[in-house]
Design an enzyme around this catalytic site. Structure first.
Site, short mmCIF file in Angstrom:
data_model
loop_
_atom_site.label_atom_id
_atom_site.label_comp_id
_atom_site.label_asym_id
_atom_site.label_seq_id
_atom_site.Cartn_x
_atom_site.Cartn_y
_atom_site.Cartn_z
N GLU A 154 42.35 38.38 47.21
CA GLU A 154 42.92 39.24 46.92
C GLU A 154 43.70 39.85 48.17
OE1 GLU A 154 41.32 42.26 44.13
OE2 GLU A 154 42.76 43.64 44.33
N GLU A 156 43.06 48.42 37.24
CA GLU A 156 41.92 48.84 38.07
C GLU A 156 42.06 50.20 38.50
OE1 GLU A 156 39.65 46.42 41.72
OE2 GLU A 156 41.64 46.63 41.52
MN MN Z 1 42.14 45.15 42.81
#
Ligand code: MN
Length: 294
Positions: free
Chosen positions: A151, A245
């Site tokens: 990520e 998120e």
């Molecule tokens: Mn994230």
């Protein structure tokens, strides 16, 4: 339609929590995916892991995992003892995910979470250590059917992979069908010159996608351009998961680690966060429809 998910710590101020409760809650609200921190798996008995997986199957929830790697296990460390300890630690986490029939790990999983506190003119040595580590870890991911997504995160949370281009370069060096790329709108807002171009650059190698606003509130509540984002997802014909998120509550381990020093919604009671989760699920479904992805 893309599978839509939510990260468990939207509700919880600590990383470990009652997973069963949130598996049921995510299903009730209408999500397809629940994502949580992978590290607590190491503390769970096999029986408990089996029970959670069974419950998730019963209510139709896919479990996915993310982590912010403790610097004690930094696989980019020049200290060989720390690096090798990190390789072993991440392999054990991947094995747990495999045991749960999970297929996805994301997050800052390729270096310790955070940035060096010393003067560093060139990150290449850390990058090379991380690549060396990942070439080992990825074999375990392959054996366990887990896609290991790197990520891209903002500069305050990591130094190795800040952009989509860096995530792609990293994945190229690993060269495994089990290495993936995850982009997150919150991080992209800080690091990318164009969010749409970053999504298009990753294209069909985008394995999973995190959504959150510029200030990590629910998608649609801040100033990110969601038309640009969903338009770009349409451009690449994105079919994988979209996991929100948001972090909106101050306090706890999450507040400390994510730097949430004020409540970002009024009175963040459980019921209020349930409402917010239902809102964001609907927002994303509408955007998918608008851009012909549904
Ligand atoms: Mn994230």
């Amino acid at each position: 339609m893309n599978k839509l998910g939510i990260f468990m710590n939207f509700w919880e101020k600590n990383w470990d929590a009652d997973h069963a409760k949130y598996i049921k809650k995510a299903a009730k609200i209408g999500f397809d995916v629940l994502e949580f921190q992978a590290q607590p798996l190491l503390e769970m008995s096999k029986g408990h892991m089996r029970d959670l997986k069974k419950l998730a199957d019963e209510v139709g929830i896919e479990l996915t995992y993310s982590l912010g790697l403790d610097r004690a296990y930094d696989v980019s460390s020049p200290d060989e003892k720390i690096r090798l300890g990190g390789v072993d630690y991440l392999k054990r986490i991947v094995e747990c995910i495999g045991y749960m029939d999970g297929t996805l790990l994301s997050g800052v999983s390729y270096a310790g979470w955070g940035t060096p506190s010393y003067v560093m003119d060139d990150k290449r040595p850390l990058w090379e250590n991380s690549i060396k580590s990942m070439r080992e870890i990825i074999k375990t991911a392959e054996d366990n059917g887990v896609t290991y997504c790197v990520e891209a995160v903002n500069r305050f949370e990591g130094c190795l992979i800040n952009t989509a281009a860096e995530a792609l370069a990293y994945a190229d060096e690993i060269d495994s069908k089990n290495i993936g790329v995850l982009l997150d709108t919150y991080h992209m807002n800080i690091e990318e010159t164009s969010i749409g171009d970053a999504i298009r650059l990753v294209g069909d190698r985008l394995t999973s996608f995190h959504t959150g606003e510029n200030n990590r509130t629910a998608p649609g509540k801040g100033h990110l351009d969601w038309d640009e984002i969903f338009g770009a997802l349409k451009d690449i014909d994105y079919k994988n998961r979209i996991v929100s998120e948001p972090f909106v509550m101050q306090g706890g381990e999450v507040g400390r680690d994510i730097k949430v020093f004020r409540d970002l919604i009024d009175n963040p009671s459980e019921a209020r966060i349930d409402e917010e989760a239902a809102y964001l699920l609907n927002f994303e479904k509408e955007m998918l429809k608008k851009y012909g992805l549904a």
